[in-house]
Design an enzyme around this catalytic site. Structure first.
Site, PDB file in Angstrom:
ATOM      1  CE  LYS A  28      -1.816   1.077   3.934  1.00  0.00           C
ATOM      2  NZ  LYS A  28      -1.947   2.763   4.389  1.00  0.00           N
ATOM      3  CG  ASN A  29       2.233   2.540   3.287  1.00  0.00           C
ATOM      4  OD1 ASN A  29       1.073   2.919   3.163  1.00  0.00           O
ATOM      5  ND2 ASN A  29       2.866   2.349   4.868  1.00  0.00           N
ATOM      6  NE  ARG A  98       0.406  12.130   7.429  1.00  0.00           N
ATOM      7  CZ  ARG A  98       0.710  13.992   7.790  1.00  0.00           C
ATOM      8  NH1 ARG A  98       0.131  14.313   8.116  1.00  0.00           N
ATOM      9  NH2 ARG A  98       2.197  13.765   7.588  1.00  0.00           N
ATOM     10  CB  CYS A 122      -6.241   9.359  12.315  1.00  0.00           C
ATOM     11  SG  CYS A 122      -4.172   8.679  11.757  1.00  0.00           S
ATOM     12  NE  ARG A 127       0.184  10.309  10.654  1.00  0.00           N
ATOM     13  CZ  ARG A 127      -0.380   8.993  10.113  1.00  0.00           C
ATOM     14  NH1 ARG A 127      -1.635   8.414   9.701  1.00  0.00           N
ATOM     15  NH2 ARG A 127      -0.046   8.542   8.609  1.00  0.00           N
ATOM     16  CG  ASP A 316       2.284   0.925   9.680  1.00  0.00           C
ATOM     17  OD1 ASP A 316       3.200   1.729   8.654  1.00  0.00           O
ATOM     18  OD2 ASP A 316       2.385   2.306  10.682  1.00  0.00           O
ATOM     19  CB  ILE A 338       7.096   7.136  14.922  1.00  0.00           C
ATOM     20  CG1 ILE A 338       8.044   5.863  14.987  1.00  0.00           C
ATOM     21  CG2 ILE A 338       6.777   7.653  13.551  1.00  0.00           C
ATOM     22  CD1 ILE A 338       9.764   6.759  14.024  1.00  0.00           C
ATOM     23  NE  ARG A 409      -7.683   4.340   5.220  1.00  0.00           N
ATOM     24  CZ  ARG A 409      -7.488   5.783   5.692  1.00  0.00           C
ATOM     25  NH1 ARG A 409      -7.812   5.600   6.520  1.00  0.00           N
ATOM     26  NH2 ARG A 409      -6.213   6.139   4.982  1.00  0.00           N
TER      27      ARG A 409
HETATM   28  C1  EPZ Z   1       3.690   6.994   6.802  1.00  0.00           C
HETATM   29  O1  EPZ Z   1       2.878   7.501   7.308  1.00  0.00           O
HETATM   30  C2  EPZ Z   1       3.013   5.826   6.318  1.00  0.00           C
HETATM   31  N1  EPZ Z   1       1.639   6.337   5.565  1.00  0.00           N
HETATM   32  C3  EPZ Z   1       2.553   5.629   7.881  1.00  0.00           C
HETATM   33  O2  EPZ Z   1       1.788   4.309   8.074  1.00  0.00           O
HETATM   34  C4  EPZ Z   1       3.457   5.443   8.832  1.00  0.00           C
HETATM   35  O3  EPZ Z   1       3.384   4.222   9.967  1.00  0.00           O
HETATM   36  C5  EPZ Z   1       4.269   6.062   8.825  1.00  0.00           C
HETATM   37  O4  EPZ Z   1       4.709   7.003   7.256  1.00  0.00           O
HETATM   38  C6  EPZ Z   1       5.903   5.830   9.657  1.00  0.00           C
HETATM   39  O5  EPZ Z   1       6.531   5.038   9.555  1.00  0.00           O
HETATM   40  C7  EPZ Z   1       2.460   5.813   4.578  1.00  0.00           C
HETATM   41  O6  EPZ Z   1       3.005   5.477   4.182  1.00  0.00           O
HETATM   42  C8  EPZ Z   1       1.405   6.228   3.500  1.00  0.00           C
HETATM   43  P1  EPZ Z   1       5.612  10.237   9.056  1.00  0.00           P
HETATM   44  P2  EPZ Z   1       3.539   9.740   7.160  1.00  0.00           P
HETATM   45  O7  EPZ Z   1       5.145  11.177   8.251  1.00  0.00           O
HETATM   46  O8  EPZ Z   1       4.424   9.699   6.438  1.00  0.00           O
HETATM   47  C9  EPZ Z   1       5.788  13.549  11.971  1.00  0.00           C
HETATM   48  C10 EPZ Z   1      -0.332   2.354   8.405  1.00  0.00           C
HETATM   49  O9  EPZ Z   1      -0.904   2.228   8.859  1.00  0.00           O
HETATM   50  N2  EPZ Z   1       5.476  15.240  10.929  1.00  0.00           N
HETATM   51  O10 EPZ Z   1       6.510   9.480   8.294  1.00  0.00           O
HETATM   52  O11 EPZ Z   1       1.988  10.666   7.081  1.00  0.00           O
HETATM   53  C11 EPZ Z   1       4.443  12.066  12.291  1.00  0.00           C
HETATM   54  O12 EPZ Z   1       3.162  13.228  13.179  1.00  0.00           O
HETATM   55  C12 EPZ Z   1       0.557   4.281   7.524  1.00  0.00           C
HETATM   56  O13 EPZ Z   1       0.200   1.960   6.506  1.00  0.00           O
HETATM   57  C13 EPZ Z   1       5.349  16.347  11.417  1.00  0.00           C
HETATM   58  O14 EPZ Z   1       5.743  16.181  12.617  1.00  0.00           O
HETATM   59  O15 EPZ Z   1       3.760   9.874   8.784  1.00  0.00           O
HETATM   60  C14 EPZ Z   1       5.207  11.742  12.637  1.00  0.00           C
HETATM   61  O16 EPZ Z   1       5.482  11.771  14.197  1.00  0.00           O
HETATM   62  C15 EPZ Z   1       0.068   5.164   9.592  1.00  0.00           C
HETATM   63  N3  EPZ Z   1       5.489  17.355  10.468  1.00  0.00           N
HETATM   64  C16 EPZ Z   1       6.359  11.887  12.487  1.00  0.00           C
HETATM   65  O17 EPZ Z   1       6.969  12.797  11.541  1.00  0.00           O
HETATM   66  C17 EPZ Z   1       4.619  16.425   8.779  1.00  0.00           C
HETATM   67  O18 EPZ Z   1       4.805  17.744   8.417  1.00  0.00           O
HETATM   68  C18 EPZ Z   1       6.791  10.143  11.464  1.00  0.00           C
HETATM   69  O19 EPZ Z   1       5.039  11.049  10.377  1.00  0.00           O
HETATM   70  C19 EPZ Z   1       4.951  15.027   9.239  1.00  0.00           C
HETATM   71  C20 EPZ Z   1       5.126  14.530  10.087  1.00  0.00           C
END
Ligand code: EPZ
Length: 429
Positions: A28-29, A98, A122, A127, A316, A338, A409
């Site tokens: 998916k990702n 997201r 969520c 996020r 995840d 995370i 999803r």
């Molecule tokens: C990706 O989400 C994945 N989604 C998530 O999988 C996964 O949990 C996550 O990476 C961490 O590995 C997809 O790839 C579609 P992040 P993402 O931005 O990119 C903070 C699933 O179940 N952050 O790496 O949205 C954020 O709050 C999903 O498949 C900011 O502060 O996660 C978090 O604490 C859930 N500001 C950390 O970074 C920003 O502008 C990592 O989030 C962006 C992120």
């Protein structure tokens, strides 16, 4: 599948009798940023091994709303952006997902503007999107926020390459700016990038089709921007879903005498394999498959699990690992580093009989082994939903899971595939 579906799970009460094979779907990702990358091409982009899940349907709908024509033949998608018009993401759809934010980079780079809602927090955390807004500003975009929509515009219709340091490693932020850099004017240097294999794989695909990217697989990516990629008939095969593969490894450890997990990429599973083996699981690693075996009385050692950006233990899989730890002997410790809202599933596991203590938003303790009892539960998100399914499978009695659409999803036809293993999982409409 629809919003009101439930899953009814008959527990095995700790028995380990399953013997079978399950194939892993496309990631998916990986597929989500791959769909977004179609904005970078002059010719239609063909994606193969695409999982047939709701998030892909939703992102496709967003693209069709922008003038894309998308043809689907089972797991093959062809995306044609030649009739692209406008740059506004449908508010209702984008708000629910997201990952819609991945479209903003390539769209802003190609159209010179983009309009989108906050992709919404969520249950796993707030996020924020500051990394995106700050990065786009650095690349020359002007950011306005009116009536719940972000309006990003550029003076000359282009983004301009610059050096961006991500204050923290972030997956979709890295992907979004990697894609934006391909069409930006000049050189974009991204520092402190995430290292997820989906990023490296997609980047290699773009390079193969003419993009100028260096540093793939490292935390510094250098992209020299240019016009739309002109490769004829570009294609990309979505890589195996490492989170689905990891989910099945944990499932196998708890309910199977032997589970063969095929069509996966063992190289992307090192953290989960290391943890399960540290607990005493017997795992055999093949070229494109892994096999997990357990004796009926197999006992597992307690662990300390700390989630971490790739190649560390994936956040995840934390919820699923929590279920495993309820059956491990001793005191296990969980550090969810995370996200600040990703321990909520432990309360539901406690209602099923688990012995858990949540110390704060990031830390918890699980003492096992404890027998679980089936309950009626509500899936709060994709990964916790699957964790409840696993808990229901090892519990005594019946578990009914609501909000199964969250599971749909990210896991294609999960009930059918588990039934094919001999597990008693029924979908009720
Ligand atoms: C990706 O989400 C994945 N989604 C998530 O999988 C996964 O949990 C996550 O990476 C961490 O590995 C997809 O790839 C579609 P992040 P993402 O931005 O990119 C903070 C699933 O179940 N952050 O790496 O949205 C954020 O709050 C999903 O498949 C900011 O502060 O996660 C978090 O604490 C859930 N500001 C950390 O970074 C920003 O502008 C990592 O989030 C962006 C992120």
């Amino acid at each position: 599948m629809n919003e009101t579906d439930t899953l009814v799970v008959e527990g095995l009460n700790g028995a380990r009798k399953i013997k079978g094979t399950i194939a892993v779907n496309g990631s998916k990702n990986d597929a989500l940023p791959a769909l977004a990358s179609s904005l970078l091409f002059q010719s239609p982009l063909t994606l193969t091994n695409v999982p047939e899940i709701e998030d892909i349907e939703r992102l496709s709908t967003l693209l069709i709303g922008l003038g894309f024509s998308i043809t689907k033949d089972k797991k093959t998608l062809t995306l044609d952006a030649s009739q692209l018009h406008g740059a506004t993401l449908d508010r209702d759809i984008a708000k629910k997902m997201r990952a819609s934010i991945i479209l903003t980079g390539p769209l802003l780079a190609r159209q010179g503007e983009v309009h989108f809602p906050h992709p919404g927090g969520c249950v796993i955390g707030e996020r924020p999107i500051d990394l995106f807004l700050d990065g786009f500003t650095q690349m020359g975009a002007k950011v306005n926020n009116r009536a719940g929509m972000y309006h990003l515009t550029t003076a000359d219709g282009h983004l301009h390459g610059t050096e961006i340091f991500f204050r923290q490693q972030a997956v979709t932020a890295t992907e979004t700016f990697l894609l934006a850099g391909v069409l930006a004017r000049g050189r974009t240097i991204l520092k402190n990038c995430a290292l997820e294999p989906e990023i490296t794989s997609l980047g290699n695909c773009l390079v193969h089709h003419g993009a100028k990217i260096s540093g793939l697989g490292t935390t510094t990516l250098v992209i020299d921007g240019g016009p739309l990629l002109t490769a004829k008939n570009p294609t990309y095969e979505i890589i195996p879903d490492r989170i689905e593969a990891g989910s099945f490894l944990i499932l196998g450890a708890l309910v199977a005498r032997e589970l063969i997990i095929t069509d996966c990429e063992p190289e992307h599973l090192e953290a989960i394999i290391f943890c399960l083996q540290s607990a005493g699981a017997k795992i055999e690693i093949g070229k494109k498959q892994v096999i997990i075996r357990a004796t009926p009385r197999q006992s597992y050692r307690a662990l300390t699990i700390k989630t971490h950006e790739y190649p560390g233990f994936p956040t995840d899989l934390q919820a699923l690992m929590s279920v495993f730890l309820t059956q491990a002997r001793g005191e296990s410790r969980l550090f969810e580093t995370i996200f600040e809202g990703r321990l909520g599933h432990l309360e539901t596991l406690a209602r099923m009989g688990a012995n858990v203590s949540i110390h704060n938003q990031h830390q918890a303790t699980i003492v096992g082994p404890t027998p679980l009892v089936g309950r009626t539960v509500i899936s709060p998100d994709l990964r916790a939903g699957l964790a409840y399914l696993l808990a229901g499978l090892i519990a005594k009695g019946q578990t009914v899971i609501h909000n199964v659409h969250y599971i749909d999803r990210g896991y294609e036809r999960i009930d059918e595939r588990l039934r094919a293993l001999g597990l008693d999982v029924k979908r009720q409409h």
